[in-house]
Each structure stands twice: as structure tokens, then as C-alpha cells.
Design a protein around this motif. Structure first.
Motif, short mmCIF file in Angstrom:
data_model
loop_
_atom_site.label_atom_id
_atom_site.label_comp_id
_atom_site.label_asym_id
_atom_site.label_seq_id
_atom_site.Cartn_x
_atom_site.Cartn_y
_atom_site.Cartn_z
N LYS A 1 -5.46 -3.52 -6.88
CA LYS A 1 -5.36 -3.09 -8.36
C LYS A 1 -4.58 -4.57 -8.85
CE LYS A 1 -7.12 0.47 -8.46
NZ LYS A 1 -8.21 1.55 -8.99
N GLY A 2 -4.70 -6.29 -8.23
CA GLY A 2 -4.17 -6.62 -8.69
C GLY A 2 -3.49 -7.82 -7.74
N GLN A 3 -3.07 -8.78 -7.90
CA GLN A 3 -2.99 -9.86 -6.53
C GLN A 3 -1.79 -9.90 -6.61
OE1 GLN A 3 -5.23 -13.54 -6.69
NE2 GLN A 3 -2.80 -14.22 -6.66
N ALA A 4 -0.51 -9.22 -7.31
CA ALA A 4 0.81 -9.07 -7.35
C ALA A 4 1.65 -8.47 -7.64
CB ALA A 4 1.07 -10.30 -7.92
N GLU A 5 2.79 -8.48 -8.62
CA GLU A 5 2.91 -7.21 -8.81
C GLU A 5 2.37 -5.98 -9.63
OE1 GLU A 5 5.99 -6.04 -9.42
OE2 GLU A 5 6.46 -7.77 -7.61
N LYS A 6 1.18 -6.53 -9.75
CA LYS A 6 0.52 -4.75 -10.89
C LYS A 6 0.05 -4.42 -9.47
CE LYS A 6 -4.16 -5.22 -12.90
NZ LYS A 6 -5.02 -6.03 -13.96
N ASN A 7 -0.25 -5.05 -7.91
CA ASN A 7 -1.17 -4.46 -7.22
C ASN A 7 -0.15 -2.64 -6.66
OD1 ASN A 7 -3.20 -3.51 -4.99
ND2 ASN A 7 -1.44 -4.01 -4.16
N THR A 8 1.31 -3.92 -6.56
CA THR A 8 2.75 -3.27 -6.30
C THR A 8 3.41 -1.40 -7.34
OG1 THR A 8 3.33 -4.83 -4.81
CG2 THR A 8 5.11 -3.29 -5.87
N ARG A 9 3.07 -1.87 -8.30
CA ARG A 9 3.48 -1.25 -9.48
C ARG A 9 2.37 0.28 -9.15
NH1 ARG A 9 3.33 -5.43 -12.55
NH2 ARG A 9 1.57 -4.40 -14.07
N TRP A 10 0.57 0.01 -8.95
CA TRP A 10 -0.18 0.89 -8.95
C TRP A 10 0.32 1.54 -7.47
CZ3 TRP A 10 -3.68 3.50 -5.55
CH2 TRP A 10 -4.37 3.88 -6.29
N HIS A 11 0.38 1.05 -7.01
CA HIS A 11 1.16 1.85 -5.35
C HIS A 11 1.98 2.49 -5.79
CE1 HIS A 11 -2.12 1.16 -3.01
NE2 HIS A 11 -2.86 -0.24 -3.35
N LYS A 12 2.97 2.26 -5.96
CA LYS A 12 4.11 2.73 -6.37
C LYS A 12 3.80 4.37 -7.03
CE LYS A 12 7.83 -0.60 -5.36
NZ LYS A 12 8.91 -1.12 -6.36
N THR A 13 3.49 4.12 -8.49
CA THR A 13 3.29 4.60 -9.42
C THR A 13 2.85 6.04 -8.64
OG1 THR A 13 3.25 3.18 -11.22
CG2 THR A 13 1.98 5.36 -11.49
N PHE A 14 1.27 5.52 -7.47
CA PHE A 14 0.30 7.12 -7.22
C PHE A 14 1.41 7.40 -6.37
CE2 PHE A 14 -2.88 7.83 -3.21
CZ PHE A 14 -3.29 8.73 -4.24
N LYS A 15 3.04 6.96 -5.30
CA LYS A 15 2.97 7.07 -4.56
C LYS A 15 3.87 8.79 -5.25
CE LYS A 15 7.13 5.66 -1.78
NZ LYS A 15 8.12 6.71 -2.51
N TYR A 16 4.39 8.05 -5.83
CA TYR A 16 6.27 9.09 -6.69
C TYR A 16 5.38 9.98 -6.96
CZ TYR A 16 9.07 4.48 -5.83
OH TYR A 16 10.33 4.20 -5.56
N SER B 1 5.37 7.08 1.88
CA SER B 1 6.06 6.08 1.82
C SER B 1 5.55 4.11 1.36
CB SER B 1 6.20 6.00 3.26
OG SER B 1 7.34 4.75 3.84
N MET B 2 5.56 3.10 1.71
CA MET B 2 5.74 2.42 1.05
C MET B 2 4.71 1.77 2.46
SD MET B 2 4.16 2.39 -2.19
CE MET B 2 3.85 0.52 -2.19
N TYR B 3 4.26 0.51 2.16
CA TYR B 3 3.72 -0.03 3.24
C TYR B 3 4.14 -1.71 2.71
CZ TYR B 3 1.97 -3.17 6.50
OH TYR B 3 1.45 -4.80 6.68
N TYR B 4 4.63 -2.36 2.94
CA TYR B 4 5.26 -3.89 2.08
C TYR B 4 4.91 -4.72 2.85
CZ TYR B 4 8.00 -1.06 -1.41
OH TYR B 4 8.57 -0.52 -1.98
N GLN B 5 3.79 -5.67 2.65
CA GLN B 5 3.66 -6.75 3.57
C GLN B 5 3.06 -8.28 2.24
OE1 GLN B 5 0.44 -6.35 6.06
NE2 GLN B 5 0.00 -8.94 5.80
N MET B 6 4.00 -8.95 2.02
CA MET B 6 3.29 -10.21 1.60
C MET B 6 2.48 -11.04 2.15
SD MET B 6 7.12 -11.31 0.17
CE MET B 6 7.51 -12.61 0.67
N ARG C 1 0.78 -1.09 -0.49
CA ARG C 1 0.37 0.16 -0.49
C ARG C 1 0.69 1.39 0.23
NH1 ARG C 1 -3.26 -3.40 -0.70
NH2 ARG C 1 -5.08 -4.02 -0.02
N CYS C 2 -0.05 2.39 -0.40
CA CYS C 2 0.95 3.73 -0.38
C CYS C 2 0.38 4.34 0.95
CB CYS C 2 0.78 4.30 -1.37
SG CYS C 2 0.53 6.40 -1.46
N LEU C 3 1.42 4.88 1.41
CA LEU C 3 0.96 5.18 2.91
C LEU C 3 1.13 7.01 3.03
CD1 LEU C 3 2.74 3.66 5.50
CD2 LEU C 3 0.42 3.41 4.51
N PHE C 4 -0.37 7.93 2.56
CA PHE C 4 0.15 9.61 2.80
C PHE C 4 -0.45 10.17 3.81
CE2 PHE C 4 -1.84 12.92 2.58
CZ PHE C 4 -2.06 13.78 1.02
#
Length: 108
Positions: free
Chosen positions: A77-92, A102-107, A38-41
Motif C-alpha cells: 500500500k506504499g513504500q514506507a510508513e503508508k504501507n506500515t500504517r495499512w498493515h497495522k490498522t488491518f492487524k489491530y 502479528s506483524m512482520y517488519y523488514q526494512m 506485513r500483517c501476519l494472520f
């Protein structure tokens, strides 16, 4: 919350959402490990959590209180990399506009 600043922030959040949506459309592959990334705001100090939550709802995004002063953007926005890419793009994108994120990472 100042109405003018609120509208500017709403436009920036909507633009970040559009950029993130476009990013996952470019590459719809969803390989990798299932995650809850997740993106943290960082909440603006003068605004309440309720004001920020309402603002995100108006931008058609879900959010929740993560920790002191931080909101979690709770979009899936997805189950794996797609979800991470969405949140990273939103954050950046929001960081480029001067917001603290910031980012919150949890597998899973």
C-alpha cells in the motif's frame, strides 16, 4: 470450512481492509524507510492454507504462507510508513474481533 463461519470471517476481513484503506486515505504521506512490513494472520487449525488463501482472494487481498500456521497478508500500500500504517490498522481491527495476528517488519 463451515459456510457460516466462512462468511463471518470474510465480512471481518473485508471490514479490516476497508478500515486500513480509510486510514491511509486520511494521511497519504509515505515518509520513512522503504519496507516490506506485513500483517501476519494465524491460520485457524481446522482450515487448510488453500481454504484461507481462497478466502483472502475473495476479499481482494493477496496472502501467502509465512511460517507454520501463519499467513502473510501480501498487500503493498506504499513504500514506507503508508504501507506500515495499512498493515497495522488491518492487524489491530482483526485482533479486536478475536483473531490472532502479528506483524512482520523488514526494512529494505
Amino acid at each position: 470450512m463451515n459456510k457460516q463461519i466462512r462468511e463471518i470471517l470474510k465480512d471481518q476481513i473485508r471490514t479490516a481492509k476497508a478500515m486500513a484503506d480509510a486510514e491511509i486515505l486520511k494521511n497519504p504521506d509515505d515518509n520513512g524507510t522503504c519496507n516490506f512490513d506485513r500483517c501476519l494472520f494465524k491460520k485457524e487449525s481446522k482450515w487448510t492454507y488453500n481454504e484461507m488463501s481462497e478466502l483472502f482472494k475473495e476479499c481482494e487481498l493477496n496472502c501467502s504462507k509465512h511460517s507454520a500456521g501463519w499467513l502473510s497478508v501480501d498487500e503493498i500500500k506504499g513504500q514506507a510508513e503508508k504501507n506500515t500504517r495499512w498493515h497495522k490498522t488491518f492487524k489491530y481491527w482483526l485482533e479486536e474481533q478475536g483473531f490472532e495476528c502479528s506483524m512482520y517488519y523488514q526494512m529494505d
